[in-house]
Design a protein around this motif. Structure first.
Motif, PDB file in Angstrom:
ATOM      1  N   LEU A  33      88.048 -39.377 -12.261  1.00  0.00           N
ATOM      2  CA  LEU A  33      87.360 -40.639 -12.556  1.00  0.00           C
ATOM      3  C   LEU A  33      88.341 -41.806 -12.676  1.00  0.00           C
ATOM      4  CD1 LEU A  33      84.861 -39.236 -15.172  1.00  0.00           C
ATOM      5  CD2 LEU A  33      84.188 -40.377 -13.043  1.00  0.00           C
ATOM      6  N   TRP A  37      88.910 -41.559  -7.821  1.00  0.00           N
ATOM      7  CA  TRP A  37      87.502 -41.786  -7.460  1.00  0.00           C
ATOM      8  C   TRP A  37      87.468 -42.527  -6.133  1.00  0.00           C
ATOM      9  CZ3 TRP A  37      84.156 -38.876  -9.584  1.00  0.00           C
ATOM     10  CH2 TRP A  37      82.785 -39.151  -9.506  1.00  0.00           C
ATOM     11  N   GLY A  41      83.561 -47.970  -8.817  1.00  0.00           N
ATOM     12  CA  GLY A  41      82.766 -47.388  -9.887  1.00  0.00           C
ATOM     13  C   GLY A  41      81.523 -48.191 -10.202  1.00  0.00           C
ATOM     14  N   HIS A  45      79.624 -44.200 -13.345  1.00  0.00           N
ATOM     15  CA  HIS A  45      81.066 -43.924 -13.338  1.00  0.00           C
ATOM     16  C   HIS A  45      81.666 -44.320 -14.688  1.00  0.00           C
ATOM     17  CE1 HIS A  45      85.299 -45.132 -12.466  1.00  0.00           C
ATOM     18  NE2 HIS A  45      85.294 -43.953 -11.880  1.00  0.00           N
ATOM     19  N   ARG A  49      83.343 -41.878 -17.576  1.00  0.00           N
ATOM     20  CA  ARG A  49      84.679 -42.088 -18.138  1.00  0.00           C
ATOM     21  C   ARG A  49      84.622 -42.088 -19.668  1.00  0.00           C
ATOM     22  NH1 ARG A  49      87.621 -46.768 -14.664  1.00  0.00           N
ATOM     23  NH2 ARG A  49      89.002 -46.616 -16.465  1.00  0.00           N
ATOM     24  N   PHE A  69      79.540 -36.748 -15.621  1.00  0.00           N
ATOM     25  CA  PHE A  69      80.363 -36.671 -14.418  1.00  0.00           C
ATOM     26  C   PHE A  69      79.496 -36.370 -13.194  1.00  0.00           C
ATOM     27  CE2 PHE A  69      83.011 -34.330 -11.382  1.00  0.00           C
ATOM     28  CZ  PHE A  69      84.005 -35.270 -11.155  1.00  0.00           C
TER      29      PHE A  69
END
Length: 95
Positions: A33, A37, A41, A45, A49, A69
């Motif tokens: 992440l 990634w 994001g 996302h 995190r 996730f």
């Protein structure tokens, strides 16, 4: 504290989709992440995190990070559920 996921989350992190990574724990998810990634994001996302950080700090459970996730992977269109099924079958056959 790092926690194993209750179920693996297969993701394709390269643009071609040729490499699938089977994510099995919070630390691995957080690393993906934060630094690997493959797309910009989105809201999920960011939520993933935060969930991973909360698990690593001992505030939440690993299943919370796994769910967040997986949602982020779906949002990014990199979730590969077919790989989960193959991995599960291999593990079951090995027993």
């Amino acid at each position: 504290m790092d926690e194993q996921f209750d179920q693996s989350v297969p993701v394709a992190i390269d643009p071609s989709g040729g490499t699938t990574i089977i994510v099995t724990n919070t630390r691995q998810a957080a690393e993906l992440l934060l630094s690997r990634w493959p797309v910009d994001g989105g809201a999920k996302h960011l939520a993933a995190r935060k969930a991973c950080l909360a698990v690593l700090e001992g505030i939440k459970k690993g299943r919370d990070a796994r769910k967040a996730f997986e949602a982020a992977a779906i949002e990014a269109n990199i979730f590969r559920p077919a790989y989960r099924e193959v991995t599960h079958r291999r593990t079951s056959q090995a027993r």
